[in-house]
Design a protein around this motif. Structure first.
Motif, PDB file in Angstrom:
ATOM      1  N   GLY A 117     -58.182  77.658 -75.604  1.00  0.00           N
ATOM      2  CA  GLY A 117     -57.595  76.461 -75.008  1.00  0.00           C
ATOM      3  C   GLY A 117     -57.616  76.560 -73.501  1.00  0.00           C
ATOM      4  N   PRO A 118     -57.520  75.445 -72.813  1.00  0.00           N
ATOM      5  CA  PRO A 118     -57.623  75.461 -71.361  1.00  0.00           C
ATOM      6  C   PRO A 118     -56.392  76.053 -70.691  1.00  0.00           C
ATOM      7  CG  PRO A 118     -57.011  73.274 -72.106  1.00  0.00           C
ATOM      8  CD  PRO A 118     -57.297  74.085 -73.350  1.00  0.00           C
ATOM      9  N   VAL A 119     -56.591  76.481 -69.454  1.00  0.00           N
ATOM     10  CA  VAL A 119     -55.473  76.779 -68.564  1.00  0.00           C
ATOM     11  C   VAL A 119     -55.148  75.467 -67.846  1.00  0.00           C
ATOM     12  CG1 VAL A 119     -54.707  78.053 -66.526  1.00  0.00           C
ATOM     13  CG2 VAL A 119     -56.124  79.188 -68.271  1.00  0.00           C
ATOM     14  N   VAL A 120     -53.891  75.059 -67.863  1.00  0.00           N
ATOM     15  CA  VAL A 120     -53.480  73.800 -67.248  1.00  0.00           C
ATOM     16  C   VAL A 120     -52.595  74.112 -66.050  1.00  0.00           C
ATOM     17  CG1 VAL A 120     -52.211  71.642 -67.574  1.00  0.00           C
ATOM     18  CG2 VAL A 120     -53.627  72.554 -69.427  1.00  0.00           C
ATOM     19  N   VAL A 121     -52.864  73.457 -64.925  1.00  0.00           N
ATOM     20  CA  VAL A 121     -52.082  73.692 -63.714  1.00  0.00           C
ATOM     21  C   VAL A 121     -51.582  72.371 -63.152  1.00  0.00           C
ATOM     22  CG1 VAL A 121     -54.163  73.683 -62.253  1.00  0.00           C
ATOM     23  CG2 VAL A 121     -52.074  74.782 -61.427  1.00  0.00           C
ATOM     24  N   GLY A 122     -50.330  72.362 -62.729  1.00  0.00           N
ATOM     25  CA  GLY A 122     -49.781  71.203 -62.047  1.00  0.00           C
ATOM     26  C   GLY A 122     -50.070  71.297 -60.557  1.00  0.00           C
ATOM     27  N   VAL A 123     -50.612  70.226 -59.979  1.00  0.00           N
ATOM     28  CA  VAL A 123     -51.013  70.215 -58.568  1.00  0.00           C
ATOM     29  C   VAL A 123     -50.149  69.211 -57.818  1.00  0.00           C
ATOM     30  CG1 VAL A 123     -52.924  69.912 -56.956  1.00  0.00           C
ATOM     31  CG2 VAL A 123     -53.380  70.749 -59.273  1.00  0.00           C
ATOM     32  N   ASP A 124     -49.413  69.701 -56.814  1.00  0.00           N
ATOM     33  CA  ASP A 124     -48.541  68.785 -56.066  1.00  0.00           C
ATOM     34  C   ASP A 124     -48.705  68.891 -54.560  1.00  0.00           C
ATOM     35  OD1 ASP A 124     -47.358  71.179 -55.459  1.00  0.00           O
ATOM     36  OD2 ASP A 124     -45.435  70.742 -56.397  1.00  0.00           O
TER      37      ASP A 124
END
Length: 295
Positions: free
Chosen positions: A152-159
């Motif tokens: 599964g993917p690595v998911v990152v929140g970008v702010d």
């Protein structure tokens, strides 16, 4: 050299949640060719008046023995998960959990905690320990919860924050090491725009704002994509609250990475609301990266 120096550190209190975190940490240590250091904080009868009385001393010894049994169990769990590939050390200081783990994080590569539990003998829920350590640790903190998917993917929140930039660095590194795609999520919502514009609010061009957000995300990813050309990147820009989008993605992710707005001092604790929501509700392990943490 102390046991936690440049090691993956796993905190345990004997609960199933913390043992699950130890298993995860042991497998990660094996894949990274890193050492594993298991910590059980044991502070029996701290602060009780008259703790020197013989009856209370006896109770303290019983607590210490039970804590040692739980620590030994955690070490066995780690050996079962990692085999003989990982050097495993352990310790059981008589200190409160949160400040102890924050101190150990100063020399650790990564801190791994469970998301629920009894808090061992300090009377503190592991959930609150996870929040406090995530807000103050000197290394990335992984809170193991939800699914533990092998793919599964690595998911990152970008702010765009300093913590978000360091979260991007961690996310690209993890995606590259795991040979998985990276999903970069930038979400925005109308609550970010001041309400005192009155009727002008109705004339806001949301399509143009979304285009601006797309451009911003592309710019933020450009340098990292060049550094990690092996990582396939999916860009997601959506009008929604960040925690809702990231929680939704956590059901498909192998790992979720976010930045933190932690402040010094346990009384002045501030962990971003998005980070707290993910620690409590995400459906996969969550990595919290603070500003100022070296990558």
């Amino acid at each position: 050299m102390s046991g936690e120096q440049d090691a993956i550190v796993a905190g345990t209190d004997g609960s199933e949640g913390s043992l699950r975190a130890v298993r995860w940490a042991a497998r990660e240590a094996a894949q990274r060719h890193a050492r594993l250091h298991v910590v059980h904080a044991c502070a029996p009868l701290v602060g009780l008046y008259g703790a020197g009385l013989s009856a209370l001393r006896g109770a303290s010894e019983q607590i210490r023995r039970a804590a040692r049994e739980r620590l030994d169990e955690a070490v066995r769990v780690a050996h079962d998960a990692a085999g003989d590939e990982v050097v495993i050390s352990s310790e059981m200081p008589e200190e409160a959990a949160s400040p102890l783990l924050v101190e150990r994080s100063r020399r650790a590569r990564m801190m791994v905690l469970g998301s629920t539990g009894t808090g061992g003998f300090t009377g503190m829920l592991v959930g609150s320990t996870a929040v406090q350590v995530s807000a103050h640790a000197a290394c990335p903190v992984v809170v193991v919860r939800g699914r533990e998917a092998a793919e599964g993917p690595v998911v990152v929140g970008v702010d765009g924050s300093r913590g978000g930039e360091r979260a991007l660095a961690t996310a690209f590194e993890e995606a590259s090491r795991r040979a998985e795609p990276l999903v970069a999520v930038r979400s925005w919502n109308d609550a970010e725009f001041p309400g005192y514009y009155g009727n002008l609010y109705l004339t806001v061009d949301w399509d143009e704002i979304e285009k601006d957000e797309q451009r911003t995300l592309t710019e933020q990813l450009a340098g990292w994509a060049g550094k990690y050309p092996d990582v396939e990147v999916e860009r997601v820009v959506v009008r929604d609250r960040p925690y809702r989008q990231l929680l939704e993605w956590s059901s498909r992710a192998q790992l979720l990475v976010v930045g933190s707005r932690g402040r010094g001092g346990f009384r002045g604790l501030l962990l971003g609301s998005t980070s707290q929501a993910l620690i409590n509700h995400a459906d996969c392990p969550v990595v919290i990266v603070r500003p100022g943490q070296d990558q």
